[in-house]
Design a protein around this motif. Structure first.
Motif, mmCIF file in Angstrom:
data_model
loop_
_atom_site.group_PDB
_atom_site.id
_atom_site.type_symbol
_atom_site.label_atom_id
_atom_site.label_comp_id
_atom_site.label_asym_id
_atom_site.label_seq_id
_atom_site.Cartn_x
_atom_site.Cartn_y
_atom_site.Cartn_z
ATOM 1 N N GLY A 230 0.824 -1.220 0.000
ATOM 2 C CA GLY A 230 0.000 0.000 0.000
ATOM 3 C C GLY A 230 0.851 1.260 0.000
ATOM 4 O O GLY A 230 0.323 2.365 -0.011
ATOM 5 N N HIS A 231 2.169 1.096 0.070
ATOM 6 C CA HIS A 231 3.079 2.240 -0.069
ATOM 7 C C HIS A 231 3.854 2.068 -1.374
ATOM 8 O O HIS A 231 4.146 0.944 -1.765
ATOM 9 C CB HIS A 231 4.083 2.299 1.091
ATOM 10 N N GLY A 232 4.173 3.196 -2.010
ATOM 11 C CA GLY A 232 4.973 3.151 -3.226
ATOM 12 C C GLY A 232 6.282 3.894 -3.021
ATOM 13 O O GLY A 232 6.557 4.387 -1.918
ATOM 14 N N TYR A 233 7.087 3.963 -4.081
ATOM 15 C CA TYR A 233 8.351 4.691 -3.956
ATOM 16 C C TYR A 233 8.668 5.431 -5.246
ATOM 17 O O TYR A 233 8.230 5.047 -6.332
ATOM 18 C CB TYR A 233 9.503 3.750 -3.568
ATOM 19 N N LYS A 234 9.424 6.520 -5.082
ATOM 20 C CA LYS A 234 9.868 7.293 -6.234
ATOM 21 C C LYS A 234 11.321 7.676 -6.025
ATOM 22 O O LYS A 234 11.702 8.087 -4.921
ATOM 23 C CB LYS A 234 9.004 8.543 -6.400
ATOM 24 N N GLU A 235 12.135 7.532 -7.088
ATOM 25 C CA GLU A 235 13.562 7.846 -6.969
ATOM 26 C C GLU A 235 13.869 9.257 -7.469
ATOM 27 O O GLU A 235 13.372 9.688 -8.516
ATOM 28 C CB GLU A 235 14.392 6.810 -7.736
ATOM 29 N N LEU A 236 14.715 9.955 -6.695
ATOM 30 C CA LEU A 236 15.155 11.320 -7.011
ATOM 31 C C LEU A 236 16.677 11.313 -6.917
ATOM 32 O O LEU A 236 17.265 10.292 -6.555
ATOM 33 C CB LEU A 236 14.546 12.296 -5.988
ATOM 34 N N GLU A 237 17.317 12.459 -7.206
ATOM 35 C CA GLU A 237 18.784 12.427 -7.175
ATOM 36 C C GLU A 237 19.415 13.678 -6.558
ATOM 37 O O GLU A 237 19.034 14.808 -6.895
ATOM 38 C CB GLU A 237 19.338 12.259 -8.598
ATOM 39 N N ILE A 238 20.373 13.450 -5.642
ATOM 40 C CA ILE A 238 21.265 14.528 -5.193
ATOM 41 C C ILE A 238 22.491 14.418 -6.107
ATOM 42 O O ILE A 238 23.190 13.395 -6.092
ATOM 43 C CB ILE A 238 21.722 14.335 -3.724
#
Ligand SMILES: Cc1cc2nc3c(=O)[nH]c(=O)nc-3n(C[C@H](O)[C@H](O)[C@H](O)COP(=O)(O)OP(=O)(O)OC[C@H]3O[C@@H](n4cnc5c(N)ncnc54)[C@H](O)[C@@H]3O)c2cc1C
Ligand SMILES: NC(=O)C1=CN([C@@H]2O[C@H](COP(=O)(O)OP(=O)(O)OC[C@H]3O[C@@H](n4cnc5c(N)ncnc54)[C@H](OP(=O)(O)O)[C@@H]3O)[C@@H](O)[C@H]2O)C=CC1
Ligand SMILES: Nc1ccccc1C(=O)C[C@H](N)C(=O)O
Length: 467
Positions: free
Chosen positions: A187-195
């Motif tokens: 029921g939780h999702g994820y999204k990738e970002l970048e430093i």
């Protein structure tokens, strides 16, 4: 002619390519069918995460394949959790007492390509752009489709599915004989970002005035921004960047991915909840709007094999949520176990024994991975959790043969996951009991605590150390 059976592996991802190397080295005739193009020619096409945490179990499998040193040279050491609180402060919670107990951040694409090279050198044959479509287990045949859509039939009397959480081989097996499949969505999702590397950020944003070489923040840590019901994490990459992952409920009231459909809404949320992180994400808008929301679930199967004709390994058999950083590590442990069992045994016996040995452990790490989400997003900032952790560390120092933190058993030993789960529960109850009257670990009489520990729990098994 060799009496060893010819093996057809479906999936040349992390587990399939390491398994192919281990089997080819033992003299098996191994063909691997991978639906994607060869990443060494076409570039690595995404996957479930940009980088991964490699721990002792995965490292031990790589050692046994002769690949550990090469991989470690291209990995970034993570000494512990760097916890970033909402007020902008941060502090390191070490994984072990010193640098002998650390985990390693590795690139998924890089690792996959080194494993493909190693498997090919050992004699495995790879067939890229060949996706499994269907299997006829009675005839010992399978149907594959190439990138142009042309389907062809091949002989494949013994099939091993390393084709990931959405395994096509699993669907084919399940249609032939029910595997007792159950998928529990988190029921939780994820999204990738970048430093990005420090050189791409303005100097006043850099921690310690840019004193981390090419990294914007401390490189040798797994960063966590725990916020109760959700969190961000960041793992370092060798080139100086960090892959940040936002974990958040998929649906439901604010904040959820449903209530943050685009970068505009998400930026307001980040400005409030991750105020110190947002300035380090110069491509926030594009990343948020173009990167997909990944889904997370745990897969349970009653059967992992069809006699000696087909077997599932890695995520295809036991996909778990990522919060312990153990999915690949567990899959790598599978490869060592399976290669040993297949050597000298017929596939039917080996497959049955593989499931008998590995399934209780897969179930245990599945449970611990779910628990670790709550620990990471919430408990790491909870005084009660920190008190128990501190008392556990004191007991482990005083009576190391009787107390070992569960995290350590999972991450830095080869003790069965099932043992770590059971022992961890017993130890946790004891810590609760010892801290019943005082929430301060310094207030606990350690002599009494050690005596209680020894009277309550048997000694730990002797440890097999990797190096
Ligand atoms: C966000 C996230 C973070 C994670 N972080 C960690 C971590 O830090 N540490 C860790 O240990 N684990 C981690 N994991 C888990 C890890 O990604 C998996 O356990 C691991 O990738 C499993 O490897 P696999 O080879 O079984 O499956 P996959 O890596 O999914 O590989 C499957 C392969 O099969 C191929 N394939 C699929 N279908 C077919 C078909 N029909 N025919 C032919 N080929 C096919 C695919 O193209 C792919 O190459 C993470 C997972 C997620 C989602
Ligand atoms: N997501 C999970 O955690 C779990 C999923 N499942 C089962 O898996 C099936 C599909 O799951 P779902 O997550 O929705 O979708 P997919 O597994 O199909 O993955 C979603 C996206 O990620 C890509 N992807 C997946 N694995 C890789 C990889 N190793 N390398 C590169 N790209 C990858 C897929 O590409 P492409 O389409 O090209 O494969 C797709 O674009 C369902 O039947 C579900 O029940 C079971 C347990 C856990
Ligand atoms: N790789 C991950 C991906 C997603 C979520 C967590 C991890 C972890 O590795 C967590 C680490 N084991 C920890 O407990 O601090």
């Amino acid at each position: 002619m060799s009496s060893k059976p010819s093996l057809s592996l479906i999936g040349g991802g992390l587990v399939g390519s390491l398994l192919a190397q281990q089997l080819a080295r033992r003299g098996f005739s191994v063909d691997v069918f991978e639906k994607r193009p060869d990443p060494r020619m076409a570039g690595f096409a995404g996957g479930r995460s940009i980088n991964l945490a490699l721990a002792e179990r995965g490292l031990q499998a790589l050692r046994s394949a002769g690949l550990a040193e090469e991989v470690l040279q291209r990995a970034v050491m993570m000494r512990g959790r760097m916890v970033h609180t909402p007020d902008g402060r941060s502090g390191l919670q070490r994984y072990g007492v010193d640098d002998s107990e650390v985990i390693w951040s590795v690139s998924r694409g890089g690792l996959n390509m080194w494993l493909l090279d190693a498997a090919e050198s050992a004699g495995a044959r790879f067939h890229f752009g060949q996706g499994l479509v269907a299997a006829d287990f009675d005839a010992g045949r399978m149907r594959l489709v190439d990138a142009g859509g042309t389907e062809r039939v091949f002989d494949a009397p013994v099939l091993i599915g390393a084709d990931g959480a959405g395994s096509t081989l699993r669907s084919a097996m399940n249609a032939y004989r029910a595997l007792g499949e159950r998928v529990e969505w988190l029921g939780h999702g994820y999204k990738e970002l970048e430093i990005p590397p420090a050189s791409e950020l303005s100097p006043e944003l850099l921690e310690h005035g840019g004193g981390h070489d090419q990294f914007a923040i401390e490189p040798n840590a797994l960063h966590i921004w725990p916020r109760g019901g959700y969190m961000c994490i960041a793992l370092p990459n060798t080139a100086g960047s960090f892959t940040v992952t936002l974990f958040l409920p998929a649906q439901g009231p604010y904040p959820s991915f449903a209530t943050l459909p685009d970068a505009r809404a998400a930026e307001t949320f980040f400005r409030h909840d991750f105020a110190d992180l947002l300035p380090l994400l110069p491509r926030f808008g594009t990343d948020y709007d173009t990167h997909p929301v990944g889904t997370l679930a745990t897969l349970y199967l009653e059967r992992w094999h069809l006699d000696g004709r087909a077997l599932l390994v890695g995520d295809a058999a036991h996909a778990i949520v990522p919060f312990h950083g153990q999915g690949m590590n567990c899959g790598f442990e599978d490869t060592v176990s399976l290669a040993r069992l297949l050597d000298g045994n017929d596939p039917a016996e080996a497959f049955a024994e593989f499931q008998r040995l590995r399934q209780p452990n897969a179930d245990a790490i599945a449970a611990m991975a779910l628990e670790n989400y709550v620990e990471m997003r919430d408990s790491v900032a909870d005084p009660r959790y920190l008190a128990k952790r501190e008392l556990g560390a004191r007991l482990a120092a005083r009576a190391p043969e009787h107390f070992m933190a569960r995290y350590r058993m999972v991450t830095f030993t080869h003790l069965d996951y099932a043992y770590a789960l059971e022992r961890g529960r017993a130890q946790d109850m004891l810590l609760d009991q010892l801290l019943r009257d005082s929430s301060d670990p310094a207030g606990v009489d350690l002599d009494v605590a050690v005596a209680t520990l020894k009277a309550t729990l048997p000694p730990l098994p002797a440890l097999r150390r990797g190096r």
